[in-house]
Design a protein around this motif. Structure first.
Motif, PDB file in Angstrom:
ATOM      1  N   LEU A 224       0.837  -1.187   0.000  1.00  0.00           N
ATOM      2  CA  LEU A 224       0.000   0.000   0.000  1.00  0.00           C
ATOM      3  C   LEU A 224       0.878   1.245   0.000  1.00  0.00           C
ATOM      4  O   LEU A 224       1.831   1.348   0.785  1.00  0.00           O
ATOM      5  CB  LEU A 224      -0.915   0.017   1.221  1.00  0.00           C
ATOM      6  N   ASP A 225       0.550   2.193  -0.886  1.00  0.00           N
ATOM      7  CA  ASP A 225       1.297   3.449  -0.981  1.00  0.00           C
ATOM      8  C   ASP A 225       1.221   4.181   0.361  1.00  0.00           C
ATOM      9  O   ASP A 225       0.126   4.492   0.852  1.00  0.00           O
ATOM     10  CB  ASP A 225       0.704   4.312  -2.090  1.00  0.00           C
ATOM     11  N   SER A 226       2.364   4.425   0.968  1.00  0.00           N
ATOM     12  CA  SER A 226       2.415   5.032   2.296  1.00  0.00           C
ATOM     13  C   SER A 226       3.840   5.476   2.574  1.00  0.00           C
ATOM     14  O   SER A 226       4.786   5.065   1.890  1.00  0.00           O
ATOM     15  CB  SER A 226       2.003   4.001   3.356  1.00  0.00           C
TER      16      SER A 226
ATOM     17  N   GLU B 234      -7.004  -2.938  -4.713  1.00  0.00           N
ATOM     18  CA  GLU B 234      -6.077  -2.812  -5.832  1.00  0.00           C
ATOM     19  C   GLU B 234      -4.966  -3.865  -5.726  1.00  0.00           C
ATOM     20  O   GLU B 234      -4.524  -4.412  -6.745  1.00  0.00           O
ATOM     21  CB  GLU B 234      -5.478  -1.412  -5.886  1.00  0.00           C
TER      22      GLU B 234
ATOM     23  N   LYS C 211      -2.253   0.762 -10.652  1.00  0.00           N
ATOM     24  CA  LYS C 211      -3.047   0.915 -11.878  1.00  0.00           C
ATOM     25  C   LYS C 211      -2.198   0.659 -13.115  1.00  0.00           C
ATOM     26  O   LYS C 211      -2.630  -0.029 -14.045  1.00  0.00           O
ATOM     27  CB  LYS C 211      -3.656   2.312 -11.940  1.00  0.00           C
TER      28      LYS C 211
ATOM     29  N   THR D 297       2.877   2.271 -10.241  1.00  0.00           N
ATOM     30  CA  THR D 297       1.616   2.265  -9.501  1.00  0.00           C
ATOM     31  C   THR D 297       0.857   0.969  -9.757  1.00  0.00           C
ATOM     32  O   THR D 297       1.088   0.265 -10.755  1.00  0.00           O
ATOM     33  CB  THR D 297       0.729   3.438  -9.933  1.00  0.00           C
TER      34      THR D 297
ATOM     35  N   LYS E 233       3.093   0.202  -6.060  1.00  0.00           N
ATOM     36  CA  LYS E 233       2.419   0.959  -4.997  1.00  0.00           C
ATOM     37  C   LYS E 233       0.920   1.018  -5.282  1.00  0.00           C
ATOM     38  O   LYS E 233       0.488   1.587  -6.275  1.00  0.00           O
ATOM     39  CB  LYS E 233       3.002   2.371  -4.918  1.00  0.00           C
ATOM     40  N   CYS E 234       0.157   0.398  -4.384  1.00  0.00           N
ATOM     41  CA  CYS E 234      -1.295   0.316  -4.560  1.00  0.00           C
ATOM     42  C   CYS E 234      -2.020   1.285  -3.625  1.00  0.00           C
ATOM     43  O   CYS E 234      -1.507   1.651  -2.562  1.00  0.00           O
ATOM     44  CB  CYS E 234      -1.768  -1.104  -4.292  1.00  0.00           C
ATOM     45  N   GLN E 235      -3.258   1.663  -4.010  1.00  0.00           N
ATOM     46  CA  GLN E 235      -4.038   2.613  -3.234  1.00  0.00           C
ATOM     47  C   GLN E 235      -4.967   1.946  -2.227  1.00  0.00           C
ATOM     48  O   GLN E 235      -5.486   2.618  -1.330  1.00  0.00           O
ATOM     49  CB  GLN E 235      -4.857   3.491  -4.181  1.00  0.00           C
ATOM     50  N   SER E 236      -5.155   0.650  -2.349  1.00  0.00           N
ATOM     51  CA  SER E 236      -6.068  -0.061  -1.457  1.00  0.00           C
ATOM     52  C   SER E 236      -5.780  -1.552  -1.533  1.00  0.00           C
ATOM     53  O   SER E 236      -5.102  -2.025  -2.455  1.00  0.00           O
ATOM     54  CB  SER E 236      -7.519   0.201  -1.857  1.00  0.00           C
TER      55      SER E 236
ATOM     56  N   ASP F  49       7.432   3.964   1.210  1.00  0.00           N
ATOM     57  CA  ASP F  49       8.481   4.830   0.669  1.00  0.00           C
ATOM     58  C   ASP F  49       9.800   4.593   1.393  1.00  0.00           C
ATOM     59  O   ASP F  49      10.870   4.555   0.755  1.00  0.00           O
ATOM     60  CB  ASP F  49       8.078   6.304   0.802  1.00  0.00           C
TER      61      ASP F  49
END
Length: 520
Positions: free
Chosen positions: A307-309, A405, A378, A376, A399-402, A313
């Motif tokens: 998860l992108d966070s 995803e 997507k 990403t 890097k996913c948003q949820s 990072d």
């Protein structure tokens, strides 16, 4: 160094030759190796067919002794590790360990034979008074399928080659083997082939139990798979190579199975609590797994998903810092190095992909410079090229948003050898939701480790849905690998004098049995 190839008990030389090359220098090594012909393939297959009935009919103890003897002969072979180093560019410690693994798996299959469960003996005793119809006496065991073609792999010149897992499991099943040595390490192949040849002689077996053919042309392997006496194929290598053999095998008048291990990117899923607790340590360990052996493992972690966070990072930055320090290692061949560079170039040229880091620059030939990318969720879902295997030390962080995803990223992937979970207790609820999907996608699911490194054991599965392998029901590592080369036979109402030893009424071999549905 002997440049002959082996047809049964005979060493064959003369005619066309080829050479091995030191990948560290691209210089030819000192021996000219004889090239096998299609006629030699036919000779080897004919000998294997002649040997089949006597070899498969050996008592389990005799075949176990043969496997132990092969291991002993390999350990006694002078110069084996040194020759493998020269032909593969792999370090001494790695190849010493690989020799130990090769001999260890031979002895594990010998142990399996002595335990007897592999035969899967089932007895349904006659029920002459059963109403409305009597039941016949039914006895089932598994027998060897026939001679097996084995292809040596480039990245494991010992453990997945001439006496590797495919050969060991085929021998254990009672199948003679005709091996096509990998053209990158013919000297290593000859040394191991000579060890098997010596074991065949010491154990008084038919010479056709083993042959080694050599040569760089693809047609040689094609002729081996086409030969009507070959009944199954073991292969580890590229998707293109594996699928070519599958096509040949399926277009024969008698189609046969090809057990091909081919392509896997081995996704690693990073869960939030684990990232928060130990993201820095995970980043360093990830790069260690990625760059091990210049990334030339079929279980290399080619994709990391999280998860992108800020924690992801931080993980990525730690991994990038570690990767910058990674020294380039010699890759197995110039061709593999060239394909690796093409794969890295393809990833770096994608508009949706960012290059996070490259490993240190190297000097000399065929040095694989590690590469780390990010994209990403997507973009990964929308562009199938991002999920293609790059054989070497290259990987991409997604890097996913949820979690939805993450699920979509995983659902869009092809079959895999492994999926790894990095998680803590607080992550288990979300991991449990993904587990059914992971089971559909991979042959091995592991937690809080890294996929490189495959234990040779009873429970191990080194396989998975296509394109990880051509048959997801099987494994090429572990004792279950023997099942690829066995088939069931049922004997109905045969007199005891005609029954094979494993299913005779008195159980002279003392094998475990299931009798009338009960374990004995």
């Amino acid at each position: 160094m002997d440049g002959s190839f082996l047809i049964g008990s005979h060493a064959v030389s003369g005619g066309e030759t080829f050479q091995a090359f030191d990948p560290a220098t691209n210089e030819a090594l000192d021996t000219d190796f004889a090239v096998s012909t299609v006629e030699h393939v036919a000779q080897a297959c004919a000998l294997a067919d002649d040997a089949f009935d006597s070899f498969r009919d050996l008592d389990p103890e005799a075949r176990a002794t043969f496997l132990d003897t092969v291991a002993d002969e390999i350990e006694a072979t002078d110069g084996l590790v040194e020759r493998a180093m020269a032909e593969s560019g792999l370090p001494e410690a790695r190849l010493t360990g690989e020799r130990g693994r090769t001999c260890g798996q031979l002895r594990l299959f010998a142990k399996l034979l002595r335990q007897g469960r592999w035969a899967n003996v089932v007895v349904d005793n006659a029920m002459p008074d059963r109403k409305p119809l009597p039941r016949a006496d039914l006895r089932q065991r598994r027998i060897a399928v026939g001679p097996v073609a084995v292809f040596g792999a480039s990245n494991f010149p010992l453990a997945f080659s001439v006496a590797g897992g495919d050969t060991a499991s085929a021998f254990a099943a009672g199948c003679p083997v005709v091996c096509k040595g990998h053209p990158a390490h013919p000297g290593t192949s000859v040394l191991v082939g000579r060890a098997i040849q010596a074991a065949v002689k010491k154990c008084g077996l038919h010479e056709g139990v083993f042959s080694l053919i050599q040569g760089p042309a693809n047609e040689l392997g094609a002729a081996l798979v086409r030969d009507p006496r070959i009944k199954a194929v073991g292969f580890t290598g590229s998707r293109g190579g594996g699928l070519a053999l599958v096509e040949i095998a399926q277009n024969r008048p008698e189609p046969i199975p090809v057990y091909a291990e081919m392509s896997s990117i081995n996704p690693v899923l990073l869960f939030p609590a684990a990232l928060a607790a130990r993201g820095e340590a995970m980043g360093k360990a990830y790069v260690g797994s990625l760059t091990m052996g210049s990334g030339q493992f079929c279980t290399n972690p080619g994709v990391v998903v999280g998860l992108d966070s800020p924690d992801l990072d931080s993980f990525a930055q730690t991994a990038a810092d570690a990767l910058v320090e990674a020294q380039p290692q010699v890759m197995l061949t110039s061709g593999i190095h060239a394909n690796y560079d093409k794969g890295v170039e393809l990833l770096s040229g994608q508009s949706s992909v960012e290059t996070l880091a490259r490993g240190a620059e190297g000097t000399g030939c065929n040095r694989g410079r590690a590469a780390l990318f990010t994209t990403t969720g997507k973009a990964f879902i929308d562009n199938p090229e991002l999920a293609h295997e790059v054989f070497g030390a290259a990987s991409i962080i997604v890097k996913c948003q949820s979690f939805e995803e993450v699920r979509q990223v995983l659902a869009g992937m092809e079959g895999q050898l492994t999926i790894t979970l990095q998680l803590d207790d607080a992550d288990q609820e979300e991991a449990a939701k993904l587990l059914p999907l992971m089971e559909r996608k991979a042959g091995r699911i592991l937690a809080n480790g890294w996929p490189t490194g495959v234990e040779v054991s009873y429970a191990m599965v080194h396989g998975g849905p296509f394109p990880a392998t051509s048959d997801p029901r099987t494994t090429s590592v572990g004792t279950a690998a023997i099942e690829r080369f066995l088939r069931p036979v049922c004997y109905q109402d045969l007199p005891d004098a005609l029954l094979p030893k494993p299913v005779k009424h008195g159980n002279p071999l003392g094998l475990p049995r299931t009798v009338d549905g009960e374990q004995e």
